[in-house]
Design an enzyme around this catalytic site. Structure first.
Site, PDB file in Angstrom:
ATOM      1  N   GLN A   1      27.501  58.728  52.523  1.00 15.55           N
ATOM      2  CA  GLN A   1      27.860  57.339  52.270  1.00 15.55           C
ATOM      3  C   GLN A   1      26.667  56.415  52.460  1.00 15.55           C
ATOM      4  O   GLN A   1      26.427  55.530  51.649  1.00 15.55           O
ATOM      5  CB  GLN A   1      29.002  56.931  53.218  1.00 15.55           C
ATOM      6  CG  GLN A   1      29.925  55.922  52.617  1.00 15.55           C
ATOM      7  CD  GLN A   1      30.538  56.430  51.325  1.00 15.55           C
ATOM      8  OE1 GLN A   1      30.594  57.615  51.060  1.00 15.55           O
ATOM      9  NE2 GLN A   1      30.952  55.527  50.484  1.00 15.55           N
TER      10      GLN A   1
ATOM     11  N   HIS B   1      24.085  55.522  49.659  1.00 14.37           N
ATOM     12  CA  HIS B   1      24.413  54.661  48.513  1.00 14.37           C
ATOM     13  C   HIS B   1      23.529  53.419  48.471  1.00 14.37           C
ATOM     14  O   HIS B   1      22.876  53.140  47.490  1.00 14.37           O
ATOM     15  CB  HIS B   1      25.880  54.219  48.555  1.00 14.37           C
ATOM     16  CG  HIS B   1      26.770  55.140  47.817  1.00 14.37           C
ATOM     17  ND1 HIS B   1      26.692  55.312  46.470  1.00 14.37           N
ATOM     18  CD2 HIS B   1      27.774  55.957  48.235  1.00 14.37           C
ATOM     19  CE1 HIS B   1      27.601  56.188  46.077  1.00 14.37           C
ATOM     20  NE2 HIS B   1      28.267  56.607  47.124  1.00 14.37           N
TER      21      HIS B   1
ATOM     22  N   GLU C   1      37.251  52.186  52.913  1.00 15.81           N
ATOM     23  CA  GLU C   1      37.326  52.678  51.538  1.00 15.81           C
ATOM     24  C   GLU C   1      37.629  54.188  51.546  1.00 15.81           C
ATOM     25  O   GLU C   1      38.542  54.635  50.870  1.00 15.81           O
ATOM     26  CB  GLU C   1      35.975  52.396  50.860  1.00 15.81           C
ATOM     27  CG  GLU C   1      35.911  52.784  49.408  1.00 15.81           C
ATOM     28  CD  GLU C   1      34.493  52.660  48.854  1.00 15.81           C
ATOM     29  OE1 GLU C   1      33.541  52.554  49.665  1.00 15.81           O
ATOM     30  OE2 GLU C   1      34.342  52.706  47.624  1.00 15.81           O
ATOM     31  N   HIS C   2      36.850  54.933  52.306  1.00 20.10           N
ATOM     32  CA  HIS C   2      37.059  56.382  52.439  1.00 20.10           C
ATOM     33  C   HIS C   2      37.380  56.709  53.892  1.00 20.10           C
ATOM     34  O   HIS C   2      36.658  56.273  54.786  1.00 20.10           O
ATOM     35  CB  HIS C   2      35.788  57.162  52.068  1.00 20.10           C
ATOM     36  CG  HIS C   2      35.239  56.832  50.721  1.00 20.10           C
ATOM     37  ND1 HIS C   2      34.169  55.986  50.555  1.00 20.10           N
ATOM     38  CD2 HIS C   2      35.608  57.237  49.484  1.00 20.10           C
ATOM     39  CE1 HIS C   2      33.892  55.880  49.254  1.00 20.10           C
ATOM     40  NE2 HIS C   2      34.754  56.617  48.577  1.00 20.10           N
TER      41      HIS C   2
ATOM     42  N   ASP D   1      34.442  61.863  44.732  1.00 18.07           N
ATOM     43  CA  ASP D   1      33.594  60.971  43.926  1.00 18.07           C
ATOM     44  C   ASP D   1      33.489  61.440  42.483  1.00 18.07           C
ATOM     45  O   ASP D   1      33.371  60.635  41.568  1.00 18.07           O
ATOM     46  CB  ASP D   1      32.169  60.925  44.504  1.00 18.07           C
ATOM     47  CG  ASP D   1      32.063  59.956  45.654  1.00 18.07           C
ATOM     48  OD1 ASP D   1      32.969  59.128  45.808  1.00 18.07           O
ATOM     49  OD2 ASP D   1      31.071  60.050  46.402  1.00 18.07           O
TER      50      ASP D   1
ATOM     51  N   HIS E   1      68.026  22.489  32.148  1.00 14.69           N
ATOM     52  CA  HIS E   1      68.274  23.917  32.385  1.00 14.69           C
ATOM     53  C   HIS E   1      69.780  24.184  32.332  1.00 14.69           C
ATOM     54  O   HIS E   1      70.237  25.099  31.661  1.00 14.69           O
ATOM     55  CB  HIS E   1      67.729  24.341  33.754  1.00 14.69           C
ATOM     56  CG  HIS E   1      66.252  24.618  33.759  1.00 14.69           C
ATOM     57  ND1 HIS E   1      65.324  23.667  33.427  1.00 14.69           N
ATOM     58  CD2 HIS E   1      65.552  25.744  34.043  1.00 14.69           C
ATOM     59  CE1 HIS E   1      64.099  24.191  33.522  1.00 14.69           C
ATOM     60  NE2 HIS E   1      64.220  25.462  33.894  1.00 14.69           N
TER      61      HIS E   1
END
Lengths: 426, 426
Positions: free
Chosen positions: A257, A260, A325-326, A359, A418
């Site tokens: 991770q 990245h 996220e993960h 991924d 209405h």
């Protein structure tokens, strides 16, 4: 990596700090973005060619990628890799098909039919980054769910290099994903082209895919005219591990991770002080051997933590607060803890489900909510490429049965026309 | 109302004109909104009391509405209306329960388990407008789907009047909808309270509900920290009618939309010039008798159209381009045309399904995409109050089977630590 022993209080501050990564003042960038959007809106393709010359340093003759260029890319990439792309496509298709929902109607009461129609979006645009961040997996993960949802036409935009070429892996992935049109346009100008349309590029209903800050701000600016996907923040992994787990595996997953970018966050939460120390050592060792050493060192220094907690419940509580996220769960019997996990984009269970398997290959989408948004957002899915319409039918008798109640309601709200639309019918 | 005979060309300009209603420069409003958000973020309840004094002209002692106040409202509203609210709740519950989706797992390949967990949001905030736009139906339509989705706690904010009171219909609807907490806070300050939290108001994960422009801009500003629902534009109705349909019904339904506000749009698309003329006459007659005459006249003048077309296919083509919030189909055998309707928030079939039956009572949500966004957006539903997590499990053997492919993929993307997280396991 900093090791922090959690006393049940101080994790909240850490979580908040992580969640606020990347909060910024965007007013300078927005001014540039608005100018680009406006120019493309007014001048169409002419503006696109000019920006491509200015930002990508290439004077193009055609914006659209030709069939020849795509075939050439497939040749360059080679049969073996095309087969891997196709197998990934099969897995991604198979997973996303399970997300599809049917339209339904119901007839619970005499003379009343209610329902919900589910229809694919007509046309979708995908942004694929170029240069160093050119990832074929991104093309598959954005294109295939749209295709599975039944989207009629899919256009991809991606910036060319200074020779006017597109990364062949990107083109090959687009071909495998079944993307209909590809354009050599990048940056905010490509978002303008997709949102407003030009002579060369027909406008779309929704724009998806990651990009740099100019792309992200441009997407935010055109949101409303078209739909957009979530705007992803920096990537995150959180690993929950109990004792006797393999520190090599954990360290490798944290690094996967961190590599990245420098804003990526890698967190281990463990019940074992001993494991924490071993992982720390192993992280150092693996970082030294890594090809992307500088990025990893920076992101671990700024956003890498090891939290030592008293028990797994506490670990899960912190993880739910971070809403990563993960989330990897490396504990004995990980399935048993599932009901306690409230917030996470994707959950990887056991010691042999490292995050990278998701991924590229396993099938679930890799576009996931970041920066704590897993508290309210979902992975990209086929549900992002459909829209629903409600359906109502009342017979004359069915309407007559309830007319007084609807009229009372409209009077309570002071909306007399209405009520009148009911009255006039009887 | 202007009658326009369509030659197959000029409708596009009309559609674009309708869709761009309400496009504006919000920078002045945004400056005020940001200041309010910032003040509440820093000063919490103190700022809330101050803004309530400033904007709502009342000095409150408590922000939260008491049980006594709610009971009092139920008394004022009366048993008969409470029963109508309860019947509406039953219909709305029943419809929205059908939208619920289950979590799933799949085990198509040996040693691989994939799945998707569906979980309700933990806490949701609802904005309910006060004053003249205080609509109990809005409270039901926002609260009940959240409740059905399983949201753990729901807080409602709504501005008090100058006596510190809340409209009793709003309170009664909140009670019937099962809303857990109600606060006397309006405007951008209430959005700040829900997004950031204060001592009195716990922060939420998502904010829904309509409001004025300050509320809308504040929602847009906090989007990302929390989720928000769509930001609704002015209301719209489009009616498709063939000959021999009742002009009184059509006129009444057009007016039921026009009375909402001066920006509302009412459009009839018909194959019959004769019906067009009769509806025009009937609209004038009914407008004269209407309680909300001024609003109706203005909105019809600016955004009321009758399009005369050659056939129903052409009518549907125009309607798909407009993508109306509400679409009434008053033709023989309306069900047969459903497959051609691509874009509409809610579809009302036949002569006895006037739009207001959907506003209050039938069950489908009245929060619908406006301004052409039905091309890519859906009615509010239980799906707006859940989030999904992907689930992945690989056995050691299953990972070993595919390891080389994942490693190849990671190398193609230049993410070597990704590949290493697989390698290190074997």
């Amino acid at each position: 990596m900093e090791i922090i022993e959690i006393n049940g209080v101080n994790y909240k501050g850490k979580a908040d700090e992580l969640l606020s990564r990347g909060e910024n003042d965007f007013s300078k960038i927005d001014r540039i973005v608005y100018e680009i959007l406006d120019n493309v809106k007014r001048n169409g393709d002419k503006a696109l060619f000019e920006y491509t010359s200015k930002f990508d340093n290439v004077i193009l003759k055609e914006l659209r990628v030709s069939e020849n260029e795509i075939d050439e890319a497939v040749q360059i990439v080679g049969e073996e890799f095309i087969d891997i792309l196709k197998e990934a496509r099969e897995n991604i298709e198979s997973y996303h098909k399970k997300q599809l929902q049917d339209s339904w109607i119901t007839n619970d009461k005499e003379g009343i039919i209610l329902g919900q129609l589910i229809r694919p979006l007509d046309r979708v645009g995908i942004y694929a980054p170029g240069g160093k961040a050119a990832y074929p997996s991104t093309v598959l993960m954005n294109g295939i769910p749209a295709k599975v949802a039944g989207v009629n036409s899919i256009a991809m935009v991606t910036p060319p290099d200074k020779n006017g070429k597109i990364n062949p892996y990107i083109l090959a992935a687009a071909k495998v994903a079944g993307i209909d049109e590809i354009y050599k346009i990048g940056g905010a100008q490509s978002i303008a082209a997709l949102a407003y349309g030009t002579k060369a590029v027909k406008p779309v209903d929704k724009i998806v895919g990651p990009g740099n800050i100019y792309v992200a701000r441009a997407k935010r600016a055109v949101f409303g005219l078209v739909d957009i996907d979530m705007i992803a923040g920096p990537s995150e992994i959180c690993i929950i591990a109990d004792e006797n787990k393999n520190p090599k595996f954990i360290a490798a997953d944290l690094l996967s991770q961190s590599e990245h970018d420098e804003m990526a966050s890698s967190i281990l939460i463990t019940t074992s002080k001993n494991l924490a120390l071993e992982v720390e050592k192993e992280v150092k060792r693996q970082t030294m051997e890594s090809e992307r050493k500088e990025i990893i060192e920076k992101s671990l220094e700024d956003y890498g933590y090891i939290f030592v907690v008293r028990n797994i419940e506490e670990a899960i509580k912190i993880s739910n607060e971070i809403a990563p996220e993960h989330l990897e769960i490396m504990i004995d019997n990980p399935f048993e803890m599932l009901s306690k996990i409230k917030n996470a984009g994707a959950i990887f269970l056991g010691e042999y489900t490292p995050e990278p398997v998701g991924d590229y290959f396993a099938g679930p989408n890799h576009t996931l909510p970041t920066s704590g948004t897993a508290k309210f957002s979902s992975p990209l899915g086929t549900y992002d490429f459909i829209k629903k319409s409600s359906l109502l039918y009342y017979s004359k008798e069915a309407l007559e049965n309830i007319k007084d109640k609807v009229i009372s309601f409209s009077q309570a709200e002071g909306l007399f026309a209405h009520g009148n639309s009911i009255k006039v019918r009887f």
